[in-house]
Write an enzyme that holds these catalytic residues in place. Structure first.
Site, PDB file in Angstrom:
ATOM      1  N   TYR A 144       0.890  -1.307  -0.057  1.00  0.00           N
ATOM      2  CA  TYR A 144      -0.065   0.025   0.001  1.00  0.00           C
ATOM      3  C   TYR A 144       0.990   1.176   0.032  1.00  0.00           C
ATOM      4  O   TYR A 144       0.857   2.182  -0.826  1.00  0.00           O
ATOM      5  CB  TYR A 144      -0.702  -0.072   1.419  1.00  0.00           C
ATOM      6  CG  TYR A 144      -1.768   1.132   1.190  1.00  0.00           C
ATOM      7  CD1 TYR A 144      -2.874   1.110   0.242  1.00  0.00           C
ATOM      8  CD2 TYR A 144      -1.911   1.950   2.282  1.00  0.00           C
ATOM      9  CE1 TYR A 144      -3.807   2.190   0.549  1.00  0.00           C
ATOM     10  CE2 TYR A 144      -2.838   2.955   2.470  1.00  0.00           C
ATOM     11  CZ  TYR A 144      -3.935   3.198   1.597  1.00  0.00           C
ATOM     12  OH  TYR A 144      -4.686   4.157   1.725  1.00  0.00           O
TER      13      TYR A 144
ATOM     14  N   THR B  40     -10.086   8.327   8.003  1.00  0.00           N
ATOM     15  CA  THR B  40     -11.405   8.871   7.966  1.00  0.00           C
ATOM     16  C   THR B  40     -12.615   7.703   8.282  1.00  0.00           C
ATOM     17  O   THR B  40     -12.110   6.455   7.676  1.00  0.00           O
ATOM     18  CB  THR B  40     -11.513   9.322   6.317  1.00  0.00           C
ATOM     19  OG1 THR B  40     -10.469  10.349   6.197  1.00  0.00           O
ATOM     20  CG2 THR B  40     -12.999  10.089   5.892  1.00  0.00           C
TER      21      THR B  40
HETATM   22  P1  NAD Z   1     -12.794   1.401  -0.266  1.00  0.00           P
HETATM   23  O1  NAD Z   1     -12.252   0.326  -0.170  1.00  0.00           O
HETATM   24  O2  NAD Z   1     -14.091   1.808   0.646  1.00  0.00           O
HETATM   25  O3  NAD Z   1     -12.912   2.374  -1.416  1.00  0.00           O
HETATM   26  C1  NAD Z   1     -12.043   2.045  -2.501  1.00  0.00           C
HETATM   27  C2  NAD Z   1     -12.802   1.695  -3.667  1.00  0.00           C
HETATM   28  O4  NAD Z   1     -11.638   1.456  -4.824  1.00  0.00           O
HETATM   29  C3  NAD Z   1     -13.500   0.418  -3.497  1.00  0.00           C
HETATM   30  O5  NAD Z   1     -14.903   0.582  -4.104  1.00  0.00           O
HETATM   31  C4  NAD Z   1     -12.881  -0.600  -4.796  1.00  0.00           C
HETATM   32  O6  NAD Z   1     -13.935  -1.508  -5.234  1.00  0.00           O
HETATM   33  C5  NAD Z   1     -12.362   0.232  -5.536  1.00  0.00           C
HETATM   34  N1  NAD Z   1     -11.041  -0.267  -6.536  1.00  0.00           N
HETATM   35  C6  NAD Z   1     -10.230  -0.780  -5.772  1.00  0.00           C
HETATM   36  N2  NAD Z   1      -9.281  -1.330  -6.771  1.00  0.00           N
HETATM   37  C7  NAD Z   1      -9.762  -0.990  -8.128  1.00  0.00           C
HETATM   38  C8  NAD Z   1      -9.388  -1.088  -9.270  1.00  0.00           C
HETATM   39  N3  NAD Z   1      -8.260  -1.744  -9.918  1.00  0.00           N
HETATM   40  N4  NAD Z   1     -10.311  -0.630 -10.123  1.00  0.00           N
HETATM   41  C9  NAD Z   1     -11.410   0.226 -10.009  1.00  0.00           C
HETATM   42  N5  NAD Z   1     -11.994   0.199  -8.698  1.00  0.00           N
HETATM   43  C10 NAD Z   1     -11.062  -0.165  -7.849  1.00  0.00           C
HETATM   44  O7  NAD Z   1     -11.920   2.610   0.603  1.00  0.00           O
HETATM   45  P2  NAD Z   1     -12.083   4.218   1.008  1.00  0.00           P
HETATM   46  O8  NAD Z   1     -11.734   4.189   2.682  1.00  0.00           O
HETATM   47  O9  NAD Z   1     -13.087   4.910   0.426  1.00  0.00           O
HETATM   48  O10 NAD Z   1     -10.846   4.941   0.385  1.00  0.00           O
HETATM   49  C11 NAD Z   1     -10.780   5.714  -0.954  1.00  0.00           C
HETATM   50  C12 NAD Z   1      -9.475   6.296  -1.347  1.00  0.00           C
HETATM   51  O11 NAD Z   1      -8.996   7.048  -0.248  1.00  0.00           O
HETATM   52  C13 NAD Z   1      -8.354   5.076  -1.297  1.00  0.00           C
HETATM   53  O12 NAD Z   1      -7.478   5.698  -2.498  1.00  0.00           O
HETATM   54  C14 NAD Z   1      -7.700   5.080  -0.232  1.00  0.00           C
HETATM   55  O13 NAD Z   1      -6.316   4.774  -0.450  1.00  0.00           O
HETATM   56  C15 NAD Z   1      -7.716   6.657   0.328  1.00  0.00           C
HETATM   57  N6  NAD Z   1      -7.522   6.629   1.620  1.00  0.00           N
HETATM   58  C16 NAD Z   1      -8.516   6.465   2.559  1.00  0.00           C
HETATM   59  C17 NAD Z   1      -8.192   6.463   4.032  1.00  0.00           C
HETATM   60  C18 NAD Z   1      -9.442   6.356   5.125  1.00  0.00           C
HETATM   61  O14 NAD Z   1      -9.005   6.167   6.416  1.00  0.00           O
HETATM   62  N7  NAD Z   1     -10.529   6.012   4.492  1.00  0.00           N
HETATM   63  C19 NAD Z   1      -7.170   6.774   4.488  1.00  0.00           C
HETATM   64  C20 NAD Z   1      -6.096   7.211   3.439  1.00  0.00           C
HETATM   65  C21 NAD Z   1      -6.257   7.009   2.111  1.00  0.00           C
END
Ligand code: NAD
Ligand code: UDP
Length: 324
Positions: free
Chosen positions: A144, A174
């Site tokens: 990651y 988040t």
């Molecule tokens: P999540 O897992 O709920 O959402 C990620 C989405 O990306 C999912 O719907 C998944 O199906 C989709 N996905 C993954 N690989 C894919 C691919 N190859 N093609 C198309 N879709 C794909 O996670 P989230 O918490 O909503 O995170 C969203 C973004 O924010 C991510 O990039 C994550 O790294 C970043 N982020 C989130 C947090 C947090 O605390 N939630 C913190 C840091 C960064």
């Protein structure tokens, strides 16, 4: 604008799709449903300005002309990205190239969701955007961390070499409605355990810290960054820092649960402390989180209760009508 949100059926992505629609844009939501769910966007299915396409962005793709690309696709929870390690590396690398190529082709603006994990187990505290991080490049979290660091490098390269108009968002922990119930993240685990009356699983001694941002604050930060001309990374997170043990007690208070606390081993390379320095977002975006952890947990409770109901109904083989 016609806006593309990759990862739009995920937790943050689905809230972002709603916010963009509310601003009057048309939204193309692309997701391969690896960790996301159609349930997160079910409320949008009759919205004429919303379109869902099941696409894996690790393969070249095209959704027609768009004006803005929000590239959020990536597994995000440690449990998810360690289970899908190769897919995670690919989405930060191949997925970034394919999405940046699309931005280049259509002259679209581009925003990528990076992460506080770029700072690794940080030696600087709180973390400013200028800190280069302390990351184990071969440890279990590296799929990651390095994927996201590569995504940032690719984004800057397309900005420098191809003049793509880019932004880099570093999200800190988040939470809120639509956080997957079983993604193993601390808030989802604690809420589920507290509401089920099961012991809360604190890893290590619980003295490691995190800073939790409610999803509506995060989305507001994303929108403000998207309208800015800042090309270097910007932290968007809540600077109020809690030990994981404090977080467990707060979840017990908010849910009124009498669950006990048990202690499990600390995962390898688990960062000891994490707190964003948000001076840059404050100064340049006028952004400030509004919702404290206790309020955010209260706002999330109904969602977690419903998600548990759905899970129980599914386990019992019943169909359910509850929407989240
Ligand atoms: P999540 O897992 O709920 O959402 C990620 C989405 O990306 C999912 O719907 C998944 O199906 C989709 N996905 C993954 N690989 C894919 C691919 N190859 N093609 C198309 N879709 C794909 O996670 P989230 O918490 O909503 O995170 C969203 C973004 O924010 C991510 O990039 C994550 O790294 C970043 N982020 C989130 C947090 C947090 O605390 N939630 C913190 C840091 C960064
Ligand atoms: N954690 C915990 N119990 C759990 C899940 C997580 O004590 O049931 C801890 C984890 O070890 C880490 C912090 O909570 O120190 C945040 O973990 P999470 O998986 O939510 O995300 P991270 O911030 O590590 O990416």
């Amino acid at each position: 604008m016609r806006v593309l949100v990759t990862g739009g059926a995920g937790f943050i992505g689905s809230h972002l799709c709603e916010a963009l629609l509310a601003e009057g844009h048309s939204v193309v939501c692309v997701d391969n449903l690896l960790t996301g769910s159609l349930r997160n966007i079910a409320q949008l299915k009759n919205e004429p300005r919303f379109e869902f396409r099941q696409i894996d962005i690790n393969e070249p793709y095209d959704v027609g002309k768009v004006d803005y690309i929000f590239n959020l696709a990536s597994p995000a929870s440690p449990v998810d990205y360690m289970e899908h390690g190769i897919e995670t590396l690919k989405v930060g690398s191949l997925g970034s190239f394919h999405s940046l190529d699309l931005a280049k082709k259509y002259g679209a603006k581009y925003l990528v969701s990076s992460t506080s994990e770029c700072y690794g187990d940080p030696l600087e505290h709180p973390q400013r955007e200028t800190y280069w991080g302390h990351v184990n490049p071969i440890g279990p979290r590296s799929v990651y961390d390095e994927s996201k660091r590569f995504a940032e490098a690719a984004t800057m390269a397309y900005h420098r070499y191809h003049k793509v108009d880019t932004r880099i968002l570093r999200i800190f922990n988040t939470y809120g409605p639509r956080l997957q119930l079983n993604d193993g993240r601390v808030i989802s685990n604690f809420m589920k355990q507290a509401l089920r009356g099961e012991p809360l699983t604190v890893y290590g001694d619980g003295q490691q810290t995190r800073s939790f941002c409610y999803v509506s604050d995060e989305v507001e930060g994303i929108l403000r960054l998207s309208r800015s001309d800042i090309h270097d990374p910007v932290n968007i997170g809540n600077p109020n820092e809690f030990t994981i043990l404090e977080c467990a007690h707060l979840v017990l208070k908010v849910t009124g649960s009498s669950s006990s606390i048990t202690y499990n081993p600390l995962p390898i390379d688990d960062p000891k402390q994490r707190r964003p320095d948000i001076s840059k977002a404050r100064t340049h975006l006028g952004w400030e989180p509004k919702i404290d952890l206790e309020t955010g947990l209260k706002l999330s409770m109904e969602y977690f209760q419903k998600a548990i109901e759905i899970e129980d109904a599914e386990k019992a083989g019943r169909t359910h009508t509850v929407a989240v």
